[in-house]
Scaffold this motif. Structure first.
Motif, PDB file in Angstrom:
ATOM      1  N   THR A  48       8.779  13.343  -5.028  1.00  0.00           N
ATOM      2  CA  THR A  48       9.398  12.139  -4.460  1.00  0.00           C
ATOM      3  C   THR A  48       8.808  10.899  -5.138  1.00  0.00           C
ATOM      4  O   THR A  48       7.722  10.964  -5.734  1.00  0.00           O
ATOM      5  N   THR A  49       9.509   9.783  -4.981  1.00  0.00           N
ATOM      6  CA  THR A  49       9.011   8.538  -5.582  1.00  0.00           C
ATOM      7  C   THR A  49       7.669   8.120  -4.959  1.00  0.00           C
ATOM      8  O   THR A  49       6.742   7.752  -5.697  1.00  0.00           O
ATOM      9  N   PRO A  50       7.507   8.175  -3.619  1.00  0.00           N
ATOM     10  CA  PRO A  50       6.180   7.834  -3.063  1.00  0.00           C
ATOM     11  C   PRO A  50       5.078   8.738  -3.625  1.00  0.00           C
ATOM     12  O   PRO A  50       3.954   8.282  -3.845  1.00  0.00           O
ATOM     13  N   GLU A  51       5.385  10.007  -3.875  1.00  0.00           N
ATOM     14  CA  GLU A  51       4.365  10.883  -4.476  1.00  0.00           C
ATOM     15  C   GLU A  51       4.013  10.417  -5.893  1.00  0.00           C
ATOM     16  O   GLU A  51       2.843  10.411  -6.284  1.00  0.00           O
ATOM     17  N   VAL A  52       5.032  10.008  -6.658  1.00  0.00           N
ATOM     18  CA  VAL A  52       4.757   9.490  -8.015  1.00  0.00           C
ATOM     19  C   VAL A  52       3.835   8.279  -7.899  1.00  0.00           C
ATOM     20  O   VAL A  52       2.828   8.157  -8.617  1.00  0.00           O
ATOM     21  N   ALA A  53       4.166   7.382  -6.966  1.00  0.00           N
ATOM     22  CA  ALA A  53       3.362   6.158  -6.795  1.00  0.00           C
ATOM     23  C   ALA A  53       1.918   6.505  -6.432  1.00  0.00           C
ATOM     24  O   ALA A  53       0.961   5.914  -6.978  1.00  0.00           O
ATOM     25  N   ALA A 173       2.559   0.500 -13.352  1.00  0.00           N
ATOM     26  CA  ALA A 173       1.240   1.025 -13.744  1.00  0.00           C
ATOM     27  C   ALA A 173       0.223   0.879 -12.613  1.00  0.00           C
ATOM     28  O   ALA A 173      -0.802   1.565 -12.597  1.00  0.00           O
ATOM     29  N   GLN A 174       0.524   0.003 -11.655  1.00  0.00           N
ATOM     30  CA  GLN A 174      -0.387  -0.194 -10.513  1.00  0.00           C
ATOM     31  C   GLN A 174      -0.014   0.720  -9.343  1.00  0.00           C
ATOM     32  O   GLN A 174      -0.663   0.702  -8.292  1.00  0.00           O
ATOM     33  N   GLY A 175       1.081   1.471  -9.520  1.00  0.00           N
ATOM     34  CA  GLY A 175       1.499   2.364  -8.431  1.00  0.00           C
ATOM     35  C   GLY A 175       2.390   1.681  -7.407  1.00  0.00           C
ATOM     36  O   GLY A 175       2.590   2.197  -6.306  1.00  0.00           O
ATOM     37  N   GLU A 176       2.964   0.522  -7.770  1.00  0.00           N
ATOM     38  CA  GLU A 176       3.938  -0.132  -6.877  1.00  0.00           C
ATOM     39  C   GLU A 176       5.324   0.426  -7.188  1.00  0.00           C
ATOM     40  O   GLU A 176       5.594   0.831  -8.314  1.00  0.00           O
ATOM     41  N   ILE A 177       6.198   0.384  -6.168  1.00  0.00           N
ATOM     42  CA  ILE A 177       7.575   0.851  -6.412  1.00  0.00           C
ATOM     43  C   ILE A 177       8.506  -0.352  -6.530  1.00  0.00           C
ATOM     44  O   ILE A 177       8.577  -1.183  -5.617  1.00  0.00           O
ATOM     45  N   TRP A 178       9.206  -0.465  -7.675  1.00  0.00           N
ATOM     46  CA  TRP A 178      10.219  -1.511  -7.838  1.00  0.00           C
ATOM     47  C   TRP A 178      11.586  -0.876  -7.632  1.00  0.00           C
ATOM     48  O   TRP A 178      11.986   0.018  -8.380  1.00  0.00           O
ATOM     49  N   ASP A 179      12.315  -1.334  -6.609  1.00  0.00           N
ATOM     50  CA  ASP A 179      13.653  -0.814  -6.340  1.00  0.00           C
ATOM     51  C   ASP A 179      14.685  -1.761  -6.938  1.00  0.00           C
ATOM     52  O   ASP A 179      15.009  -2.798  -6.357  1.00  0.00           O
ATOM     53  N   GLY A 180      15.195  -1.379  -8.096  1.00  0.00           N
ATOM     54  CA  GLY A 180      16.228  -2.193  -8.744  1.00  0.00           C
ATOM     55  C   GLY A 180      17.547  -1.457  -8.821  1.00  0.00           C
ATOM     56  O   GLY A 180      18.326  -1.654  -9.753  1.00  0.00           O
TER      57      GLY A 180
END
Ligand code: FAD
Ligand code: MLT
Ligand code: ZN
Length: 499
Positions: A48-53, A173-180
């Motif tokens: 999942t995306t949160p896991e990637v982050a 790179a900081q582990g933030e999620i950008w939703d674009g």
């Protein structure tokens, strides 16, 4: 953090089964072309995306660098770890869901690890065309396609992956999620971040999902193969194809006779038309004729014309209309002497067989042995002169080299590859001659104001060449962007730009 603590933290995020450290990791550690074999600290497979982050945050905190990986089909050694045993391979393969098809907006939102062919088929099942197409589509991922801005065989009509993308979801790179993932076709609210991440080869952020453009399925996609007397003639044929087919022209691929000869040699079961016989005399195109073959199975370089072209006509009216258009185009081309002979596929199976010939060239070349790839683009009008000059210069400087020339002529992208002389040891040849051959070819590419990487990217293989072929102004801007987005060089270090 020591190694055990890092692995423990990663296991806590994605589960024990998805942190691979033992067993055969070749599929993750060796590149497709077998140019380099690295060694990973671990292969981590978030779902999942949160896991990637969370994985990125964990690695960033521990000072561990990350190599994002999709299908590992890249051509420039960009998705495998270095030999240090300290890098984490972040495989996106489990992040592969199709999130939503918005038929009215003509978009699909899909996760990065979705295999390209799976995406194409899922869209087709809902009546839409997702036009990105390349020979690696059975194993490459949409995230990898975006990260390399892949081209493929439909660029002449639909553009590169970049042109097909309307929005991204990215882990920074900081582990933030950008939703674009907006799916907007118009949005002028400052810098378009999507375009920074597309083509950045995992060095600026991790693409976790994308919103891509869809098109209505055409009524028919007709394929033809034409034998042409020269590259000049192929360019002339392209002009005629634009005129006769207009937006229907969705594929225009060129294949040199040596490249086709490799397909005959390594895949003798494939029937390659126009081979093993003298150049076909001009005559009426064999409309409706199946690929006939008729070649000696091992007759490398013996096709009857110096080049063949695969053309595709996608038509929204009817098959009949598309055939008539093709007929008029090929008749005009025969009259002008830019086509020697042609076959038009009668049905889907024959069309697939013709495309399969083209798509088998990279595999046939790999089977022939290690080789030097030049993925170059030059203005279409100048390609014949470039090839004439480059062929002559290479044969003079490196007698006996075998030139494997094919590619996406419709968009000006040639795979102008070099295979060692038949009697040479390919590995020794590569070690001693790759540098000088690249220098010769790329100097000529510069003279023609072309690009040294049209679609495969830079990775590690072309990193040091970039400094010589990109302007200092452009390089400085690229470095500034990298430093701003990834100040600690966590993401795919030493790829694209030197660490
Ligand atoms: P990978 O090889 O896994 O990765 C490629 C790069 O992208 C690496 O730098 C990696 O770090 C980065 N990356 C991967 N996923 C992500 C992600 N989610 N976020 C951030 N970075 C990521 N290419 C073309 O352009 N046109 C062609 O016609 C073409 N034909 C091919 C034919 C064959 C037979 C093969 C083997 C390759 C071909 N390629 C072609 C090259 C390759 O398939 C493409 O570059 C493809 O886009 C790579 O996708 P992948 O998922 O395998 O990426
Ligand atoms: C192709 O067009 O076949 C690919 O880019 C792969 C290659 O060049 O080998
Ligand atoms: Zn290509």
């Amino acid at each position: 953090m020591d190694k055990t603590a890092i692995l423990q933290a990663l296991r806590a995020i994605v589960g024990d089964a998805h942190v691979l450290t033992e067993g055969d990791l070749t599929a993750y550690e060796q590149d497709w072309r077998k140019r380099e074999r690295g060694h990973a600290l671990a292969v981590v497979r978030p779902a999942t995306t949160p896991e990637v982050a969370a994985v990125v945050k964990c690695c960033a905190a521990a000072g561990v660098s990350i190599v994002p990986q999709g299908g590992n089909t890249g051509m420039v050694v960009g998705s495998t770890p270095d030999a240090s045993g300290t890098q984490v391979v972040l495989s996106l393969q489990r992040l592969n869901r199709l999130r939503v098809v918005d038929g009215a907006n003509l978009t699909v939102t899909v996760e990065a690890g979705c295999i390209l062919q799976t995406l194409q088929e899922a869209c087709e099942a809902q009546g839409f065309l997702f036009p990105l197409s390349l020979a690696a589509e059975g194993s490459c991922t949409i995230g990898g396609n975006l990260a390399t801005n892949a081209g493929g065989t439909q660029v002449v009509r639909y553009g590169n992956t970049r042109e097909l993308c309307l929005g991204l979801e990215v882990v920074t790179a900081q582990g933030e999620i950008w939703d674009g993932l907006t799916g907007l076709r118009k949005d002028n609210t400052g810098y378009d971040l999507r375009h920074l991440f597309i083509g950045s080869e995992g060095t600026l952020g991790i693409i976790t999902a994308a919103t891509m453009k869809l098109y209505p399925m055409p009524a028919t996609q007709l394929t033809a193969l034409a034998a042409v007397p020269s590259l000049d003639a192929a360019v002339q044929l392209l002009g005629l194809a634009h005129k006769h087919l207009n937006a229907g022209l969705t594929g225009f691929e060129v294949m040199g006779d040596f490249a086709l000869g490799l397909v005959r040699k390594h895949f003798p079961q494939q029937k390659v038309p126009f081979g093993g016989e003298a150049a076909a005399a001009p005559g009426r195109p064999k409309q409706g004729t199946a690929p006939t073959g008729g070649s000696e199975p091992h007759a490398v370089g013996s096709v009857g014309a110096p080049y063949c072209v695969v053309l595709e006509n996608s038509d929204h009216e009817s098959e009949d209309h598309a055939r008539k258009q093709f007929e008029r185009l090929l008749e005009a081309a025969l009259e002008q002497g830019c086509v020697l002979d042609a076959v038009v596929a009668e049905n889907i199976a024959q069309a697939r067989a013709l495309w399969h010939i083209r798509e088998s060239i990279p595999l046939a070349q790999a089977q022939e042995g290690l080789n030097i790839k030049h993925d170059i683009s030059i203005a279409v009008s100048k390609i014949p002169a470039f090839v004439q000059e480059a062929d002559a210069a290479l044969q003079a400087a490196f007698p006996g080299v075998r030139l494997v020339n094919y590619g996406h002529l419709g968009d000006g992208n040639l795979h102008y590859n070099v295979q060692a002389p038949a009697d040479a040891d390919a590995e020794v040849f590569l070690t001693t001659q790759e540098g000088p051959i690249n220098t010769l070819v790329y100097a000529l590419v510069d003279q023609y104001r072309g690009s040294i990487s049209a679609e495969h990217g830079i990775g590690s293989l072309k990193r040091d060449k970039l400094a010589h072929h990109k302007s200092p102004v452009a390089l400085a801007a690229m470095r500034a962007i990298k430093t701003a987005l990834d100040p600690h060089n966590t993401l795919n270090p030493n790829r694209v730009l030197p660490a």
